[in-house]
Write a protein that holds these residues in place. Structure first.
Motif, mmCIF file in Angstrom:
data_model
loop_
_atom_site.group_PDB
_atom_site.id
_atom_site.type_symbol
_atom_site.label_atom_id
_atom_site.label_comp_id
_atom_site.label_asym_id
_atom_site.label_seq_id
_atom_site.Cartn_x
_atom_site.Cartn_y
_atom_site.Cartn_z
ATOM 1 N N THR A 99 0.823 -1.208 0.000
ATOM 2 C CA THR A 99 0.000 0.000 0.000
ATOM 3 C C THR A 99 0.862 1.266 0.000
ATOM 4 N N VAL A 102 2.250 1.905 -3.489
ATOM 5 C CA VAL A 102 1.289 2.450 -4.451
ATOM 6 C C VAL A 102 1.070 3.939 -4.182
ATOM 7 N N VAL A 103 0.894 4.287 -2.906
ATOM 8 C CA VAL A 103 0.600 5.681 -2.582
ATOM 9 C C VAL A 103 1.821 6.576 -2.818
ATOM 10 N N LEU A 106 3.215 5.463 -7.310
ATOM 11 C CA LEU A 106 2.431 5.397 -8.536
ATOM 12 C C LEU A 106 1.519 6.618 -8.598
#
Lengths: 285, 294
Positions: A99, A102-103, A106
């Motif tokens: 997580t 991704v934060v 991306l």
């Protein structure tokens, strides 16, 4: 870089004095606990000495503590603790790292919302979730299973760890991701081959903190694990003070010392991860 | 090809799926359902939930004397304990920030209580330390102070728990220390050239610069203190005469002993509200005393 230590002046002597006195006050309870684990009931109270009187040492307290009750030894309860703690730690590490990646790395629509929600849930007192989760687990029929203590961690609910990893990832140069992309890595491959190796210290910090907090957790097992056979270390320790029969204090101290020993060992083995980890979450913005 | 729209990349959303499920199932739903439960009579044994509206809240504020006692006990613990942790943490961080040999050793040693402090074993240790014949009273005796029945004295019992909290100042101290280490040395050099004394430097440079960390730590310690459970449940068992019956213990008893989940949820919401309001007050006061560099 060479550090210019202070020369031994009156000021620095004073500082050492403060540090040593405070250190002794802080450590004394722990040493007293270990010492008392070797004492008989008569020798524990009434004096300050850490060591048992000569010839009165009772190492058998440890044998009693090891066979903590008539059904099981203390190792049994330690293993029970590991049965939720190991999945909890691994699931937290995997889901939170994913997580955080991704934060932090991306770009996608709604990123700001996700980050805000991570911070909001980080600030929410844990207490808010206790009762509704219990009622939910009761409906799911997973009370009295170890899963009740780690199922949430499968879904990246450890906001603190996500936040900590996001903060750390900010310092990793983005060129690394771009180079990996040019080499044909997809997002997951970039995470695994590029980010995780750099992120390793903070992942270890997260695992260690998660493990230690789990070892300390008392209310969780108290609520979720109510059968004598799935009691954890913290529950069995608490029961040592419950008996109305005469308490062998040495045994209670020995059991406490045995329970804290793995934590102390892990702490010293990983002390630099703990210290750096805590310093980096609060110290930098 | 200017006509093709850029395709939305789905990868981030797929990878975020676990978090999103967790957010909805383990955070949003519990919060909403918890408020719903607070408006009901929920009994797990009878498998019943009946809507009662604001009845629990009204009862808590009007007839529930245990809540009042419990609230006062919690507030006392928080309002005395938080400053004590903060002062101890800052003082030690300040001393450690001088370039002394062996700083790393002390830093590590002072952090141990923070790691172990929540453990049941330490709570057991604390009941023994504060035993009437325990080491604390013996040390007090050296200074000619009469032994105190710490665990059964209505005035002092809460201090046993406050001392345990203070003993765990290490993690707060580490955050202060890393903030202190980030204060640029050139500021101090400039100040001493201008003839500022060490004390003046502390109050005019060090403290203002680390005020953001004071704010961060204060809120952190405060929010945790409001939720204290282990020590009160294990060491003083809420007593004597409910002087350490913290709200979290009251909530636990109401829900898991009395099987009254609705009422317990209402107390939880009130406690959350108290924490929220106090945090907001501290935050809004911060514009007066927190120094922001940028």
């Amino acid at each position: 870089m060479e550090v210019n230590y202070e020369k031994l002046s009156l000021g620095s002597i004073l500082r050492y004095l403060v540090l040593i006195i405070v250190g002794l006050i802080l450590m004394y309870p722990l040493f007293w606990m270990i010492g008392s684990a070797f004492k008989g009931n008569m020798d524990i109270f009434g004096g300050l000495s850490v060591f048992p009187p000569e010839g009165a040492a009772r190492p058998e307290n440890f044998a009693m503590a090891w066979q903590i009750n008539k059904n099981h030894n203390i190792l049994f309860y330690f293993l029970n603790t590991l049965k939720f703690l190991i999945p909890k730690t691994l699931l937290t590490a995997i889901s939170c790292t994913l997580t955080a990646y991704v934060v932090a790395r991306l770009s996608f629509k709604g990123k700001k919302f996700v980050f805000t929600m991570i911070v909001v849930t980080l600030l929410m007192p844990e207490l808010a979730f206790r009762i509704p989760l219990y009622l939910m687990y009761s409906k799911l029929g997973i009370l009295n299973t170890y899963a009740s203590l780690y199922i949430a961690d499968l879904f990246a609910t450890g906001s603190f760890f996500i936040f900590m990893e996001i903060q750390f990832m900010r310092s990793i140069p983005r060129e690394l991701d771009e180079a990996a992309k040019i080499d044909g890595c997809n997002a997951l491959q970039t995470l695994w081959y590029v980010i995780v190796p750099v992120l390793k210290p903070i992942i270890i910090t997260a695992c260690l903190l998660c493990f230690m907090w789990g070892m300390n957790d008392f209310q969780g097992p108290l609520i979720y694990l109510t059968k004598p056979t799935n009691a954890t270390l913290s529950i069995i320790l608490k029961q040592q003070l419950d008996g109305d029969a005469a308490i062998v204090y040495g045994k209670v101290f020995a059991a406490s010392a045995i329970a804290l020993a793995p934590m102390v060992i892990i702490f010293f083995a990983g002390s630099r991860y703990f210290v750096d980890g805590v310093a980096s979450t609060g110290g930098k913005e | 090809m200017p006509t093709t729209k850029r395709k939305t990349n789905l990868t981030p959303y797929i990878l975020l799926a676990p978090w999103f499920i967790g957010f909805v199932v383990f955070k949003v739903y519990p919060i909403i359902s918890s408020f719903w439960y607070s408006l009901t009579e929920t009994n797990l044994i009878l498998q019943e939930t009946t809507f009662v509206g604001l009845q629990h809240y009204i009862e808590i504020f009007t007839t529930d004397n245990i809540f009042k006692t419990s609230f006062v006990a919690t507030l006392k613990y928080v309002l005395i304990g938080t400053p004590m942790v903060m002062v101890a943490a800052f003082f030690i961080a300040f001393v450690l920030n001088f370039k002394l040999k062996g700083v790393n050793f002390f830093r590590t040693a002072y952090y141990i209580p923070s790691i172990l402090g929540g453990n049941v074993a330490v709570s057991i240790l604390w009941t023994m330390l504060f035993n009437t014949n325990g080491p604390i009273n013996i040390v007090l005796g050296v200074f000619g102070i009469e032994p105190v029945n710490w665990l059964t004295n209505e005035t002092y019992a809460v201090f046993v728990l406050i001392f345990l909290k203070t003993w765990q100042f290490g993690s707060t101290m580490l955050i202060f220390l890393s903030a202190l280490q980030n204060v640029s040395a050139s500021l101090y050099e400039a100040a001493s050239i201008d003839g500022a004394s060490k004390a003046r430097q502390l109050f005019s440079i060090t403290l203002p610069i680390i005020t953001p960390m004071v704010l961060f730590n204060a809120i952190n310690v405060l929010v945790k203190a409001f939720q204290e459970f282990n020590s009160a449940y294990l060491i003083t068992k809420g007593g004597p005469n409910r002087t350490t019956y913290f709200l979290n213990v009251y909530i636990y008893d109401t829900a898991f002993r009395m099987n009254n989940f609705g009422y317990a949820s209402a107390i939880t919401w009130i406690l959350l509200l108290i924490i929220g309001v106090l945090t907001a007050i501290i935050f809004s006061s911060s514009s007066y005393w927190v120094y922001y560099n940028d």
